[in-house]
Design a protein around this motif. Structure first.
Motif, PDB file in Angstrom:
ATOM      1  N   PRO A 133       0.810  -1.218   0.000  1.00 22.42           N
ATOM      2  CA  PRO A 133       0.000   0.000   0.000  1.00 22.42           C
ATOM      3  C   PRO A 133       0.850   1.278   0.000  1.00 22.42           C
ATOM      4  N   GLY A 134       2.174   1.137   0.156  1.00 21.21           N
ATOM      5  CA  GLY A 134       3.040   2.315   0.244  1.00 21.21           C
ATOM      6  C   GLY A 134       3.434   2.862  -1.108  1.00 21.21           C
ATOM      7  N   VAL A 135       3.568   4.194  -1.155  1.00 22.16           N
ATOM      8  CA  VAL A 135       4.001   4.885  -2.371  1.00 22.16           C
ATOM      9  C   VAL A 135       5.027   5.942  -1.953  1.00 22.16           C
ATOM     10  N   GLU A 136       6.139   5.965  -2.679  1.00 23.70           N
ATOM     11  CA  GLU A 136       7.186   6.951  -2.415  1.00 23.70           C
ATOM     12  C   GLU A 136       7.686   7.477  -3.750  1.00 23.70           C
ATOM     13  N   THR A 137       7.823   8.794  -3.890  1.00 25.96           N
ATOM     14  CA  THR A 137       8.311   9.399  -5.126  1.00 25.96           C
ATOM     15  C   THR A 137       9.604  10.150  -4.836  1.00 25.96           C
ATOM     16  N   ARG A 138      10.558   9.985  -5.761  1.00 20.99           N
ATOM     17  CA  ARG A 138      11.841  10.673  -5.646  1.00 20.99           C
ATOM     18  C   ARG A 138      12.162  11.407  -6.939  1.00 20.99           C
ATOM     19  N   LEU A 139      12.977  12.425  -6.816  1.00 20.88           N
ATOM     20  CA  LEU A 139      13.423  13.248  -7.928  1.00 20.88           C
ATOM     21  C   LEU A 139      14.429  12.466  -8.767  1.00 20.88           C
ATOM     22  N   ASP A 140      14.282  12.529 -10.094  1.00 15.20           N
ATOM     23  CA  ASP A 140      15.176  11.825 -11.020  1.00 15.20           C
ATOM     24  C   ASP A 140      15.824  12.848 -11.954  1.00 15.20           C
ATOM     25  N   PRO A 141      16.833  13.598 -11.441  1.00 13.75           N
ATOM     26  CA  PRO A 141      17.445  14.640 -12.278  1.00 13.75           C
ATOM     27  C   PRO A 141      18.081  14.052 -13.528  1.00 13.75           C
ATOM     28  N   GLY A 142      17.813  14.697 -14.646  1.00 15.92           N
ATOM     29  CA  GLY A 142      18.337  14.211 -15.920  1.00 15.92           C
ATOM     30  C   GLY A 142      17.705  12.910 -16.372  1.00 15.92           C
ATOM     31  N   ARG A 143      16.664  12.489 -15.655  1.00 17.81           N
ATOM     32  CA  ARG A 143      15.945  11.246 -15.967  1.00 17.81           C
ATOM     33  C   ARG A 143      16.898  10.054 -16.000  1.00 17.81           C
ATOM     34  N   ARG A 144      17.878  10.060 -15.086  1.00 16.80           N
ATOM     35  CA  ARG A 144      18.913   9.014 -15.058  1.00 16.80           C
ATOM     36  C   ARG A 144      18.327   7.630 -14.804  1.00 16.80           C
ATOM     37  N   PHE A 145      17.430   7.510 -13.812  1.00 17.21           N
ATOM     38  CA  PHE A 145      16.833   6.209 -13.500  1.00 17.21           C
ATOM     39  C   PHE A 145      16.024   5.710 -14.694  1.00 17.21           C
ATOM     40  N   GLU A 146      15.233   6.596 -15.247  1.00 18.03           N
ATOM     41  CA  GLU A 146      14.395   6.264 -16.407  1.00 18.03           C
ATOM     42  C   GLU A 146      15.258   5.791 -17.573  1.00 18.03           C
ATOM     43  N   LYS A 147      16.307   6.518 -17.885  1.00 21.45           N
ATOM     44  CA  LYS A 147      17.182   6.167 -19.003  1.00 21.45           C
ATOM     45  C   LYS A 147      17.970   4.888 -18.726  1.00 21.45           C
ATOM     46  N   LEU A 148      18.340   4.670 -17.466  1.00 23.52           N
ATOM     47  CA  LEU A 148      19.093   3.457 -17.133  1.00 23.52           C
ATOM     48  C   LEU A 148      18.235   2.206 -17.353  1.00 23.52           C
ATOM     49  N   ILE A 149      16.967   2.269 -16.969  1.00 18.29           N
ATOM     50  CA  ILE A 149      16.075   1.132 -17.254  1.00 18.29           C
ATOM     51  C   ILE A 149      16.023   0.891 -18.756  1.00 18.29           C
ATOM     52  N   LEU A 150      15.797   1.943 -19.525  1.00 18.84           N
ATOM     53  CA  LEU A 150      15.680   1.806 -20.976  1.00 18.84           C
ATOM     54  C   LEU A 150      16.966   1.259 -21.594  1.00 18.84           C
ATOM     55  N   SER A 151      18.112   1.624 -21.020  1.00 18.03           N
ATOM     56  CA  SER A 151      19.391   1.151 -21.577  1.00 18.03           C
ATOM     57  C   SER A 151      19.601  -0.344 -21.392  1.00 18.03           C
ATOM     58  N   THR A 152      18.831  -0.974 -20.514  1.00 17.45           N
ATOM     59  CA  THR A 152      18.972  -2.418 -20.283  1.00 17.45           C
ATOM     60  C   THR A 152      18.151  -3.257 -21.272  1.00 17.45           C
ATOM     61  N   ALA A 153      17.329  -2.602 -22.071  1.00 13.09           N
ATOM     62  CA  ALA A 153      16.469  -3.325 -23.017  1.00 13.09           C
ATOM     63  C   ALA A 153      17.305  -3.989 -24.108  1.00 13.09           C
ATOM     64  N   PRO A 154      16.943  -5.199 -24.484  1.00 10.96           N
ATOM     65  CA  PRO A 154      17.654  -5.862 -25.588  1.00 10.96           C
ATOM     66  C   PRO A 154      17.528  -5.050 -26.879  1.00 10.96           C
ATOM     67  N   ASP A 155      18.556  -5.121 -27.705  1.00  9.24           N
ATOM     68  CA  ASP A 155      18.540  -4.420 -28.992  1.00  9.24           C
ATOM     69  C   ASP A 155      17.294  -4.786 -29.787  1.00  9.24           C
ATOM     70  N   GLY A 156      16.677  -3.782 -30.385  1.00 10.53           N
ATOM     71  CA  GLY A 156      15.522  -3.987 -31.251  1.00 10.53           C
ATOM     72  C   GLY A 156      14.190  -4.129 -30.542  1.00 10.53           C
ATOM     73  N   SER A 157      14.190  -4.053 -29.207  1.00 14.91           N
ATOM     74  CA  SER A 157      12.929  -4.260 -28.488  1.00 14.91           C
ATOM     75  C   SER A 157      12.165  -2.965 -28.218  1.00 14.91           C
ATOM     76  N   LEU A 158      12.803  -1.827 -28.417  1.00 20.35           N
ATOM     77  CA  LEU A 158      12.155  -0.538 -28.149  1.00 20.35           C
ATOM     78  C   LEU A 158      12.062   0.297 -29.418  1.00 20.35           C
ATOM     79  N   PRO A 159      11.043   1.130 -29.503  1.00 19.86           N
ATOM     80  CA  PRO A 159      10.926   2.052 -30.645  1.00 19.86           C
ATOM     81  C   PRO A 159      11.864   3.248 -30.440  1.00 19.86           C
ATOM     82  N   HIS A 160      13.162   3.059 -30.715  1.00 21.50           N
ATOM     83  CA  HIS A 160      14.178   4.056 -30.377  1.00 21.50           C
ATOM     84  C   HIS A 160      13.940   5.458 -30.928  1.00 21.50           C
ATOM     85  N   PRO A 161      13.571   5.658 -32.194  1.00 23.26           N
ATOM     86  CA  PRO A 161      13.384   7.040 -32.649  1.00 23.26           C
ATOM     87  C   PRO A 161      12.345   7.788 -31.809  1.00 23.26           C
TER      88      PRO A 161
END
Length: 122
Positions: free
Chosen positions: A86-114
């Protein structure tokens, strides 16, 4: 809620991207090192103090996700929200580093890169 334990690193984690495209969202397994880097980065993020976190649009790119150990982190627009039971916690992600790091782990060809490049570099 945000405390990391070394035993967490052995648990299975998956990455995902939420993209409304009429197809299922891509989901992929993360290696132990990838999960450890994301958990370490999460621990380093400051609490979100800017009111409500950014809302994703109903269509198109809606953020990246990390799931594991009964928890889910949703990263979008400079904020990361952890849901654990039931808990929710939000943190600041400057430069969207966390977001981009998740995306960088995706296998080649699995994301719509453009499309993602346009979103993350806007």
């Amino acid at each position: 809620m945000g405390t990391s334990k070394s035993s967490e690193h052995a648990q299975a984690y998956v990455g995902s991207v939420s993209v409304f495209s009429g197809r299922p969202d891509p989901v992929w397994p993360l290696g132990e090192e990838q999960a450890r880097r994301l958990l370490t980065l999460w621990e380093s993020l400051d609490p979100w103090a800017g009111g409500a976190a950014p809302s994703a649009p109903p269509l198109g790119y809606r953020g990246s996700l990390l799931r594991g150990g009964g928890r889910e982190w949703h990263a979008y627009g400079g904020a990361v929200t952890l849901r654990e039971g039931p808990g929710v916690e939000t943190r600041l992600d400057p430069g969207r580093r966390f977001e981009k790091l998740i995306l960088s782990t995706a296998p080649d060809g699995s994301l719509p890169h453009p499309f993602l490049d346009q979103e993350l570099h806007a």
